[in-house]
Every structure is written in C-alpha cells, then in structure tokens.
Motif scaffolding. Structure first.
Motif, short mmCIF file in Angstrom:
data_model
loop_
_atom_site.label_atom_id
_atom_site.label_comp_id
_atom_site.label_asym_id
_atom_site.label_seq_id
_atom_site.Cartn_x
_atom_site.Cartn_y
_atom_site.Cartn_z
N ASP A 208 33.57 58.15 67.23
CA ASP A 208 34.48 57.06 67.56
C ASP A 208 35.68 56.94 66.62
OD1 ASP A 208 33.15 56.16 65.33
OD2 ASP A 208 32.65 54.19 66.16
N SER A 209 35.97 57.96 65.82
CA SER A 209 37.27 58.02 65.15
C SER A 209 38.30 58.43 66.19
CB SER A 209 37.24 58.99 63.97
OG SER A 209 36.42 58.49 62.94
N ARG A 210 39.52 57.95 66.05
CA ARG A 210 40.47 58.06 67.16
C ARG A 210 41.78 58.73 66.79
NH1 ARG A 210 40.00 52.12 70.18
NH2 ARG A 210 37.80 52.32 70.81
N VAL A 211 42.46 59.24 67.85
CA VAL A 211 43.82 59.75 67.77
C VAL A 211 44.66 58.93 68.75
CG1 VAL A 211 45.34 61.74 67.95
CG2 VAL A 211 42.94 62.05 67.26
N ARG B 91 49.06 55.42 73.98
CA ARG B 91 47.76 55.80 74.50
C ARG B 91 46.83 56.32 73.42
NH1 ARG B 91 48.68 59.53 79.00
NH2 ARG B 91 50.67 58.45 79.22
N GLN B 92 45.55 56.15 73.69
CA GLN B 92 44.53 56.79 72.88
C GLN B 92 44.29 58.17 73.46
OE1 GLN B 92 40.75 54.70 72.73
NE2 GLN B 92 39.64 56.54 72.04
N LEU B 93 44.34 59.18 72.60
CA LEU B 93 44.14 60.56 73.04
C LEU B 93 42.65 60.90 72.91
CD1 LEU B 93 47.22 62.28 71.35
CD2 LEU B 93 47.09 61.05 73.53
N GLY B 94 42.03 61.26 74.01
CA GLY B 94 40.59 61.49 74.02
C GLY B 94 39.86 60.19 74.29
N ARG B 95 38.56 60.18 74.05
CA ARG B 95 37.78 58.97 74.26
C ARG B 95 36.60 58.95 73.29
NH1 ARG B 95 36.19 62.14 78.85
NH2 ARG B 95 33.94 62.62 78.87
N ASP B 96 36.09 57.76 73.06
CA ASP B 96 34.99 57.59 72.10
C ASP B 96 33.67 58.13 72.65
OD1 ASP B 96 36.87 56.28 70.61
OD2 ASP B 96 36.00 54.28 70.85
N TYR C 40 40.21 46.06 64.29
CA TYR C 40 41.04 44.86 64.34
C TYR C 40 42.21 44.97 65.31
CZ TYR C 40 38.43 44.11 60.04
OH TYR C 40 37.42 43.97 59.12
N CYS C 41 42.44 46.14 65.84
CA CYS C 41 43.54 46.34 66.78
C CYS C 41 43.24 47.61 67.56
CB CYS C 41 44.88 46.42 66.05
SG CYS C 41 46.32 46.35 67.12
N SER C 42 42.50 47.47 68.66
CA SER C 42 41.97 48.63 69.35
C SER C 42 42.90 49.17 70.43
CB SER C 42 40.61 48.26 69.97
OG SER C 42 40.14 49.30 70.80
N GLU C 43 43.49 48.29 71.20
CA GLU C 43 44.27 48.71 72.36
C GLU C 43 45.57 49.36 71.91
OE1 GLU C 43 46.66 48.99 75.68
OE2 GLU C 43 47.13 47.47 74.18
N VAL D 22 50.31 68.57 81.56
CA VAL D 22 50.73 67.19 81.83
C VAL D 22 50.33 66.31 80.65
CG1 VAL D 22 50.45 65.22 83.36
CG2 VAL D 22 50.51 67.53 84.29
N GLU D 23 51.25 65.47 80.18
CA GLU D 23 51.00 64.65 79.01
C GLU D 23 49.80 63.74 79.22
OE1 GLU D 23 54.36 62.51 77.73
OE2 GLU D 23 55.69 64.22 77.68
N GLY D 24 48.93 63.73 78.24
CA GLY D 24 47.79 62.84 78.26
C GLY D 24 46.61 63.34 79.05
#
Length: 430
Positions: A272-275, A287-292, A354-357, A423-425
């Motif tokens: 669940d670390s994010r890009v 956008r969040q790249l990938g998913r948890d 504290y700021c996910s979206e 395609v992006e994303g």
C-alpha cells in the motif's frame, strides 16, 4: 643594604667588546635584554631565547655595530622581523607557538551530545545527561539532483523509522531518475532492516540501463516494466535474507517505485505504498498510479466509498508484501505515462493517511509549494512531511518527488514519446 645613587653620579662604563672580555679572562656575564637570562660575556646570542646580544649591547651605548671584527666573527645581524599574526614560525624571535590569524568557531565532534551540547557520547549515551545520540534514520533527506529529492521521517508516534527510500537521478532534468520507497510492516520483526534492504536492492536493479529494443518509447517502457518486476524479486530476496533465524513474524515491507527516462514514467507497487502523478494543468486529472494491495482496496472495488474503506478497522491490512512469508505472486502493478509539467510522487501511507485522494493531494502540494520561496523537490517534500506531522504523525512518513517537464525539464523527446507511448494511466498488471 641597597645603594641609592646620588645626583651627578657617573654614567656606567660601556660594555666591553667580546674579544676584550675573552682576552682579559673576565668572568662577567652578558644579560639578555629580552628575557633576562645571564649569558657568557662573549656570547653573541642568548642561549635561552635566541635574542641578538651584540646588537642590543651596542644599541644601549648608542653605537652602531661594525659589520665584522678582525677575527672574522660577524657581530651584527639582520633586524629581527615579526611575522603577521597567525603566520609565526619557530624561527621568529620570541616565538611562543602558532596563533590563529582569525577567530575560529569550535567544531563539535561527532561524539558531542546534541541534546545538552556539553557531554560526549560514551557507550551509547551522553556522559552528562544520559541521552542517546539521534538515529540518522529518524530524519533523512536525499537530493541526488536539483529536480529529484525526498524526505524520510520517523513521525511523532513511532519509536523508530521503519520507512526507507533510495533515490538516484542524472542531469538534465527529466533525463533519468529512480525513486524507491519501502514501508516496513510494523507487526513484523526488524521491519526497519527489511525496508532498507528492499529499497537499496531494488534501486541497484533499476539504476541499470534498460534495453530499448527498436528504440521506441514503448519498447523502453516494456523494458522498464521487466526491470521493475526484477527489482521486486531482488528486493524480496534481500528482505528474506535480512534475518537468519526463524521468527514468528519475519521481516517484511511494502514496495513502490517509479523510473523516469526522457519524461516517460513507469511505476510499480506491491502493498500500500503509492505512486502519484500530480500534473500542473488542472484540466489533466491527478491520479494514483497502480493500486493498493490492501483490504481497503478490496472494499473500494466492491463499491465501498473511499473514505469509509480507508478509515475502517482493517483499512491498513495488506494482502501482498515482500518477505520470507510473502505470497507467491509478487508481480507489481505497473503503469506507464508520458509526463507533462507536474510532480511525480512516491510516498508511504504516513502521508496519504491524511490526504489520500489524488486531486486533494495535488491541491495540498500546490499550496505548499506556493508558500515556499524556493519550491524544490526537497523543500516541498519537507513541507508535506510537516503537514503529516501536524495532523498527528501517527506513522513514519516518506515523500519522494521528481519535478518533470517544467523548470528546465528535458523536452527533446516529449512529442515523439507522446505519440508512441502507451495510453496514459493504463495499468499493465502481470
């Protein structure tokens, strides 16, 4: 009884020449005018301090010394010179040791206690106040180039920092960079060792050039995806090897990384670390790249709102991780996109708690950068870490940033890349 001279007393006779004293066999001494040491009457220099006794004696009588005498002995010497302060030499008359030419502030050595500033660290503790030295991992700042930087911080609740990051980058901006963030699982043994082993091992793989095949951006992206998969495998091996004995909860951690080359981004994560991709243009979605790999993500996939899923009782239960007891399938979630002006972020859940979206995170970053006199990746990352700590700092916090396609970012291949890249994303899992 002390003799008191009367008025009109005769002046003392001039000092005899050295040769006369020697020939008459006199035992009179010649006192040094500089230090007062008694020397033999025929001495030309003081044995104690080196002062010229002949010149001093002649000067006291008002006579100029001759250049030499009949026996060839030189009686006169050059006038002693005093060097500027700080440049004295043992050869200078009256030298008493080196004197600094300017005030120099004392430099505290590595063993000086940072808590009290008085004691020294002995056997792991200050001998004055008993405080241990700070752990370098409590707050780590990296900035391999001006366009890439990050901050890794212990937060306010944890006793140690179980996050780790590893960054590399080259000039010019946008040319090539690697950002890796790993978050140690708190319930596991030695998770701080696991995260550091994973981050450094993964970056060693991703630092290697990727094959470009026929030379198109999508060929490079495919090579980057394979390299990210290999980096996860290598990182998992490093975590498994970080402890020898069997323990109930072996070391484990999450993984998130992004590779940039000529403004093309390939990102991957396990856990669940994010890009995040946070473009400057507000008409382009953040956008969040990938998913948890988490219970919360599974709830969101089932239709549970993000806020409810990410704040539920099992929100941070992860379904995949790196370590000796990791699941068999560790294929990272891969995403490829072409960068426009914006910020690439790799972070641990210490920030996104504290700021996910993504849109809210873009606003947070933009506002933080606007308040800074010099909004560099490092200063912006520090501002975001400060934000997380102000919200409570319940977890370790890591923020790694790359500034792309702006402020000097390389754009030589942007147009060609935009035409040929995937395609992006679009996520490419597996």
């Amino acid at each position: 009884m002390t003799d008191i001279p009367t008025t009109g007393a005769a002046e003392p006779a001039p000092l005899p020449a050295a040769s006369s004293a020697a020939s008459s066999g006199a035992t009179a001494s010649r006192d040094c005018p500089a230090c007062g040491t008694a020397n033999q009457a025929d001495s030309t220099f003081c044995e104690a301090c080196g002062a010229d006794l002949v010149v001093a004696a002649r000067a006291s009588n008002g006579a100029q010394p001759p250049a030499d005498v009949s026996d060839g002995t030189v009686l006169a010497s050059a006038t002693p010179q005093t060097a500027p302060a700080g440049e004295e030499s043992p050869l200078d008359v009256g030298w008493t040791g080196a004197v600094p030419s300017a005030a120099v502030a004392p430099v505290a050595d590595d063993l000086t206690c940072h808590a009290c500033g008085e004691g020294h660290i002995v056997d792991g503790y200050c001998d004055h106040c008993g405080t241990p030295p700070p752990n370098p991992r409590d707050h780590l700042v990296e900035s391999p180039t001006a366009w890439v930087g990050g901050v890794c911080d212990i937060g306010r609740r944890h006793a140690r920092n179980e996050d780790a990051m590893s960054l590399s980058a080259s000039e010019p901006a946008g040319s090539r960079a690697v950002l890796v963030v790993c978050d140690g699982v708190s319930m596991a043994t030695d998770s701080h060792i696991a995260s550091l082993a994973a981050a450094t091992s993964a970056r060693a793989v991703l630092d290697q050039p990727f094959p470009k095949g026929v030379g198109t951006p999508d060929a490079w992206a495919a090579g980057a995806g394979r390299a990210l998969t290999s980096a996860v495998t290598r990182a998992n091996e490093a975590v498994a090897a970080s402890v020898v004995e069997d323990v109930p909860n072996p070391p484990s951690c999450t993984f998130a990384a992004a590779v940039v080359e000529d403004d093309v981004i390939v990102a991957g994560n396990v856990g669940d670390s994010r890009v995040y991709w946070l473009p400057d243009d507000t008409t382009e979605p953040a956008r969040q790249l990938g998913r948890d790999d988490s219970f919360a993500q599974e709830q969101m996939a089932a239709g549970v709102p993000r806020l409810a899923a990410e704040t539920g009782p099992h929100a941070h239960s992860i379904t995949r991780w790196l370590g000796k007891d990791a699941p068999d399938d560790l294929t990272p979630h891969l995403t490829t996109l072409t960068a426009t002006p914006g910020w690439l972020m790799v972070c641990s859940d210490g920030l996104w708690n504290y700021c996910s979206e993504a849109e809210a995170l873009r606003t947070l970053l933009t506002d933080a950068a606007a308040r800074l006199d010099d909004a560099t990746p490092t200063t912006v990352a520090q501002a975001l870490v400060d934000f997380a700590n102000e919200q409570g700092g319940r977890d370790n916090i890591t923020v790694a940033l790359a500034r792309l396609a702006g402020r000097g970012s390389s754009t030589t291949t942007t147009e060609a890349t935009a035409a040929a890249a995937p395609v992006e994303g679009d996520p490419t899992d597996g």
